[in-house]
Design a protein around this motif. Sequence first.
Motif, PDB file in Angstrom:
ATOM      1  N   ALA B 278       0.833  -1.207   0.000  1.00 17.51           N
ATOM      2  CA  ALA B 278       0.000   0.000   0.000  1.00 17.51           C
ATOM      3  C   ALA B 278       0.871   1.262   0.000  1.00 17.51           C
ATOM      4  O   ALA B 278       0.464   2.312  -0.488  1.00 17.51           O
ATOM      5  CB  ALA B 278      -0.936   0.008   1.202  1.00 17.51           C
ATOM      6  N   GLU B 281       2.326   0.982  -3.700  1.00 16.54           N
ATOM      7  CA  GLU B 281       1.233   0.937  -4.683  1.00 16.54           C
ATOM      8  C   GLU B 281       1.448  -0.092  -5.777  1.00 16.54           C
ATOM      9  O   GLU B 281       0.639  -0.230  -6.671  1.00 16.54           O
ATOM     10  CB  GLU B 281       0.979   2.323  -5.296  1.00 16.54           C
ATOM     11  CG  GLU B 281       0.367   3.270  -4.264  1.00 16.54           C
ATOM     12  CD  GLU B 281       0.191   4.671  -4.826  1.00 16.54           C
ATOM     13  OE1 GLU B 281      -0.692   4.835  -5.692  1.00 16.54           O
ATOM     14  OE2 GLU B 281       0.913   5.577  -4.407  1.00 16.54           O
ATOM     15  N   VAL B 311       0.335   9.522   2.000  1.00 14.16           N
ATOM     16  CA  VAL B 311       0.287   8.057   1.858  1.00 14.16           C
ATOM     17  C   VAL B 311       0.715   7.392   3.165  1.00 14.16           C
ATOM     18  O   VAL B 311       0.055   6.466   3.657  1.00 14.16           O
ATOM     19  CB  VAL B 311       1.193   7.585   0.695  1.00 14.16           C
ATOM     20  CG1 VAL B 311       1.386   6.062   0.740  1.00 14.16           C
ATOM     21  CG2 VAL B 311       0.619   7.999  -0.648  1.00 14.16           C
TER      22      VAL B 311
END
Lengths: 401, 401
Positions: B278, B281, B311
Amino acid sequence: MITSTTDPQPADFADVRATNLAVVLRFVREHAPCSRADIAASTGLNKATVSSLVADLIDRRLVRETGLTENRVGRPATMLVLDGSPYAAIGVEINVDYVTAVAVDLSGRRLLSWRRSFPGATSAPGQAVAAVAALVRRVTNRMAKEERQVLGVTVGVPGLVGIDGTVRIAPNLGWRDADLCGDLAKALRDPGFPVQVDNDANLAALAEHRFGPQAGTANLVYLTGEIGVGAGVILDGRLRRGGQGFGGEIGHIQLDPLGAECRCGRRGCLEAVAGIGAVLEHAELSPAEVESELDEVARLARAGDPRTLAVLESVGRGLGKGVALAANLLNPEVVILGGYYVPLAPWLLPAVEAEVRGRTIAPDAGGCRVVASTLGYDAAALGGAARVLDSVDSGRLPRIS
Amino acid sequence: MITSTTDPQPADFADVRATNLAVVLRFVREHAPCSRADIAASTGLNKATVSSLVADLIDRRLVRETGLTENRVGRPATMLVLDGSPYAAIGVEINVDYVTAVAVDLSGRRLLSWRRSFPGATSAPGQAVAAVAALVRRVTNRMAKEERQVLGVTVGVPGLVGIDGTVRIAPNLGWRDADLCGDLAKALRDPGFPVQVDNDANLAALAEHRFGPQAGTANLVYLTGEIGVGAGVILDGRLRRGGQGFGGEIGHIQLDPLGAECRCGRRGCLEAVAGIGAVLEHAELSPAEVESELDEVARLARAGDPRTLAVLESVGRGLGKGVALAANLLNPEVVILGGYYVPLAPWLLPAVEAEVRGRTIAPDAGGCRVVASTLGYDAAALGGAARVLDSVDSGRLPRIS
């Protein structure tokens, strides 16, 4: 002198004889009828030591000789069984609308089971202390009449209980930082037996582990299905409380960020999504009303009412998410649904099981079964008595009276 | 003869002397330098028994006399310390792109730490067995040259490992039902020491519990921050594996029904929401690329790049939900973020901590702290060695060679 302690500290090495007494007592509990020679062979203690320990346990009336002899080659042996008839372990549960007390003997036989209505939700801790103390005095008087020595009392509370017995938060009772254990010991005026306070889900898990159909299962999770939802977590045969005693708080884990608002102020908690309130859609009922409402829900479900079945399936799915969470993190052999979930279990369980299978990464849900409790509404009180018996098993033996 | 077993079975009562040897060995480990009289006083064993046990431990070169005397009243006593220099415990980790081996002596001193590249993601279990066996042989040869006896080998794998050492599923290695433990023992041709296989997160937790700055913390959860996310759960001082050994699978608990798709086919799993994938990505990078990508992420974060910080905050919040879940259910004193989370910890931790405080029902998150691991990328291999030392501590002593 095998103890059940997991993290040995100097203190654990002390008092070899008390620990050995507990080892022999546990062996007799698990293997009775058995002979002194059986005990020596299995524990590695020498025969003279075993004889002396058994004599002590007989003096304390924890063990007795049956006079039976085992059918085997050689000299017949006197067989030993658990006695414990002159003892009683007491468990109490304080809940939103009632106080329950149970007493059992050393073998777990139920001696009494009393329930008194009590306005828990609107009473201050001091009033609860007075009510519980009065109830405990009546129970101990009854036990005294039966010539039983009380081994201890454990009181279950629906809330966060610190390892020192302080109730940190009991949301449904409206309590904060109540020294229930200390105050109760004072109210009972040095009763001569230990008084302990514990979380209700913890105690219900202990009751299942000692007395339920799943007794002895090493890894077991109990979910209270009350207005609140809590868990009691048994792993490797022992209740696991965590560092401050606040483990098992599964009710306020978020299942869905967009889920229903919870009374804790958060959103989508297990308790909001899959508590009994989600079945009844209005959680402010008193338990007596809850019971009759649930009867009505069960009646409608039996009659095939589509809306009722849809609600139960939805609650079952939410509950299944919560169970899957425990299955992934803890891999228990069994998760037991208690309290108000029990009468609704026939309709909840299929959805719960489907979710648990779908959401657990281990094949076949890691072997996790989901079952309804059979211990009834006094599981927590019964667990209070179980905790007292656990103390005896781990070496806190009654003094010879 | 205190054991660490929590659920006494007849077998636990057996072999009193082996258990007593382990008690004395643990006492010396925890209290050295100490005298025979100290041991007798603290364990409840009589002095003659202690002398005989200590003589045995000296024969096995597990304990040695220092010649020092304690500064106290009375006759000076010979002091004892842990020896163990002629022994080695070996840990191995198989991961997506490498195999790591470490060896430590009985006191935990690092003897070697090797890493070999290995295409785990594209190798069959048989190839892994051959590669690990070759590596272990090289380590044992080195240990033999140093005149050390190997006490055992534990191999860590990122996947579900049954209590029999079978790898049931290792998603990132692409394995299913591989009898790694049996095959490795065969490949090593009866090596004369035990071979075990365990989950990598479990082993990393054992490493933290024995060697890390949080060593000895009774309730501790380790989260692997690899492409996958797993947990090792230590409660009351012991690793808790659950009924089939599949506990700790926190990575596939759903945090958000609308969250990102997970490689397991579900949606919104912790691993999908807050795994290293995550952050990056795109999760298909090899570890070498991950490390350089993470260096770049850290550089951007240090430079204050708003998108990078957003992020990391988002991943930190997801991770915080996962930690809060463990905090509510288990109430650990500490949760340790490992692996790739470590270099990003300065930016992840504030969001993690805020979520944990907000989402844990116990006041002050039940005392749960969140910290970054300091053991580096070979935490799991180190934990493999720790598991071997745990076996010794619980009574599986090396034979006198």
